[in-house]
Design a protein around this motif. Sequence first.
Motif, PDB file in Angstrom:
ATOM      1  N   LEU A   1      50.665  57.336  21.505  1.00 31.92           N
ATOM      2  CA  LEU A   1      51.450  56.860  20.372  1.00 31.92           C
ATOM      3  C   LEU A   1      50.538  56.705  19.161  1.00 31.92           C
TER       4      LEU A   1
ATOM      5  N   TRP B   1      53.457  53.390  15.380  1.00 29.94           N
ATOM      6  CA  TRP B   1      54.615  53.769  16.177  1.00 29.94           C
ATOM      7  C   TRP B   1      55.051  52.605  17.061  1.00 29.94           C
TER       8      TRP B   1
ATOM      9  N   TYR C   1      60.518  53.941  19.494  1.00 30.19           N
ATOM     10  CA  TYR C   1      60.637  55.359  19.145  1.00 30.19           C
ATOM     11  C   TYR C   1      60.855  56.202  20.402  1.00 30.19           C
TER      12      TYR C   1
ATOM     13  N   ASP D   1      49.720  60.455  11.310  1.00 27.67           N
ATOM     14  CA  ASP D   1      50.336  61.287  12.345  1.00 27.67           C
ATOM     15  C   ASP D   1      50.773  62.605  11.707  1.00 27.67           C
TER      16      ASP D   1
ATOM     17  N   SER E   1      55.300  57.326  11.338  1.00 26.50           N
ATOM     18  CA  SER E   1      54.627  56.040  11.168  1.00 26.50           C
ATOM     19  C   SER E   1      54.911  55.443   9.790  1.00 26.50           C
TER      20      SER E   1
END
Length: 296
Positions: A12, A16, A20, A162, A167
């Motif tokens: 992750l 995050w 999610y 990311d 994010s």
Amino acid sequence: GYDASLYTGPGLAPGWSASYVSGGDVTPISALEVDQGRLTTSGEPEDDDDPYNLRARTTDPAGMAAAAFAALLTADGIHVTGTPAEQQARPNASTLASTNSPPLAAIVQQMLEESNNVIAENLARQVALKNNQPASYSGAAAAVTGELSRLGISTSGLHLVDGSGLSPQDAIAPATLVKTLRLATGNPKIRPLLAGLPVAGFSGTLSAGQSVFAGIGGQALGSVRAKTGNLGTVTTLAGLATDKTGRTLAFAFMADKIPAAGMLQTAANAIDDAAAALANCGCRLRALAAARTVGL
């Protein structure tokens, strides 16, 4: 044994939430996965490309992929000994079978049309590998940022953690999106990016019922192509519009700090109206003509 060591770091990204994964937006990113971690109601790999499956995804995509492969071997009468376990393949191990992916342009198109977070993250990792960066979230973010700079796009105001934009720690200036779109219109190597954008009223996340951006109508139907993006208090639409004079306009509309989740649709409706206004315009040319008429 199965080897997922091509990627490094956590599954992750920074910022995050575990929701999610439980909400079906993404799975922990791994170099080995099947069906993007999507599951059936019985918890089996979905074995179908269903971007609207919002059931909880697997938290162990590599392990699930290996178990699914072992089950397929067993179903074909091949005896499988033991339980799949993570290990690294020998450097000179023999290749028993291989397959080729679709062309990169087709993968990008699927990612854009579905707003597919898993594909976006994997594409970013491939950029990292190509640029000799670690295939991690930070390595991918650095590689993507560096590639934009190499293409002559200013990265001022750009901060990535990311590759998908999931994010809340990510930040991007509208000008960066517009400059990327403008570059794609004149650069054959990245022009497939434009062909993959959803079309208002017809495809992907701009078609009816597929996102909060389904309200673009009138003259804008078919003449607006754009990528959608949503978080809890942020919504964005960036793409191209063809106006009444036939000009192609690049745009990026962003609504930030939306005070309540219930107002996300209201913000998206306003952005839809702005995109439709671009497709309905032509006023700049008329204004210039008027200016010439009166001798300004």
